[in-house]
Design an enzyme around this catalytic site. Sequence first.
Site, PDB file in Angstrom:
ATOM      1  N   SER A 148       0.860  -1.181   0.000  1.00 44.79           N
ATOM      2  CA  SER A 148       0.000   0.000   0.000  1.00 44.79           C
ATOM      3  C   SER A 148       0.895   1.229   0.000  1.00 44.79           C
ATOM      4  O   SER A 148       2.043   1.171   0.481  1.00 44.79           O
ATOM      5  CB  SER A 148      -0.893   0.011   1.249  1.00 44.79           C
ATOM      6  OG  SER A 148      -1.428   1.305   1.478  1.00 44.79           O
ATOM      7  N   TYR A 155      -0.821  -0.632  10.450  1.00 43.06           N
ATOM      8  CA  TYR A 155      -0.982  -0.918   9.017  1.00 43.06           C
ATOM      9  C   TYR A 155       0.226  -0.446   8.229  1.00 43.06           C
ATOM     10  O   TYR A 155       0.743  -1.167   7.362  1.00 43.06           O
ATOM     11  CB  TYR A 155      -2.249  -0.234   8.520  1.00 43.06           C
ATOM     12  CG  TYR A 155      -2.614  -0.542   7.083  1.00 43.06           C
ATOM     13  CD1 TYR A 155      -3.177  -1.766   6.739  1.00 43.06           C
ATOM     14  CD2 TYR A 155      -2.427   0.405   6.080  1.00 43.06           C
ATOM     15  CE1 TYR A 155      -3.533  -2.049   5.431  1.00 43.06           C
ATOM     16  CE2 TYR A 155      -2.781   0.131   4.763  1.00 43.06           C
ATOM     17  CZ  TYR A 155      -3.334  -1.086   4.449  1.00 43.06           C
ATOM     18  OH  TYR A 155      -3.688  -1.363   3.141  1.00 43.06           O
TER      19      TYR A 155
END
Length: 262
Positions: free
Chosen positions: A143, A156
């Site tokens: 990501s 994350y």
Amino acid sequence: MSFDGMRVLITGGGTGIGRACAESLAAQGTSVIICGRTLETLERTAKEIHSNLGVEVEYVVCDITNEESVRECIAQAAGSSKNLGGFVANAGGAIGLGSYQDLDAEQYLDTLKLNILGTMHCVKHSISYLANGNGGSFIGMSSIASHLTHRFFGAYTVSKAGIETMMKNAADEYGDLKIRFNSVRPGFIATEMMEVIPRDSEIFKSYLENIPLGEVGKPEDVAALVKFLIGSESSWITGQTFTIDGGHSLRAGPDYSEFFSN
């Protein structure tokens, strides 16, 4: 590119980016196997792909945080030939958000377990099957949060950066077996997971303001990149990270403070 006869396993293949990858590869003649934790989702996706494309997609229930579940899933996906041509480690997510002062330690570890340990399980148990096919392509789904600050996404961000490092290390370790490892780094992609962000919110506005191309991406955009990295035209590419974000990483990360304002 020829995909005929190639077997590719996609984790988190029932929805979003994983599903788009399954559709894209199946349309090229690939034998696609999708896995995930929810049988009903997998069954529905396989049925819809068959209805749309006229091709069969296999599915296996699997929890990537459970090593034995992953081992059994990969063995089943490889089939009697005992080889895989590709693996898309797409499953992942964020469990609990908040400032570092407010983060719950167990939720933090659960996110690391899902993204990093889950991907490691997939790497570990796919090696022999990828090697049996005289080399293959493994893709770790990262990501832009891996390198562009995303406030309130403490676990994350760390976990996605870890996936990219894992792919580089694995590429170095298994290059002699002709197994390629690369990372794909999407920006904001319009998937089910991102529907929690209201389109009239300041959060969504902060995304658009920081994307030079002025719009969010589609799962099919990422699937096109994945297809290239799985196929033979990328046969001399390994240990790399590919950003697909409409230019978002040229600017600033999203502003999620609206979710945490008192």
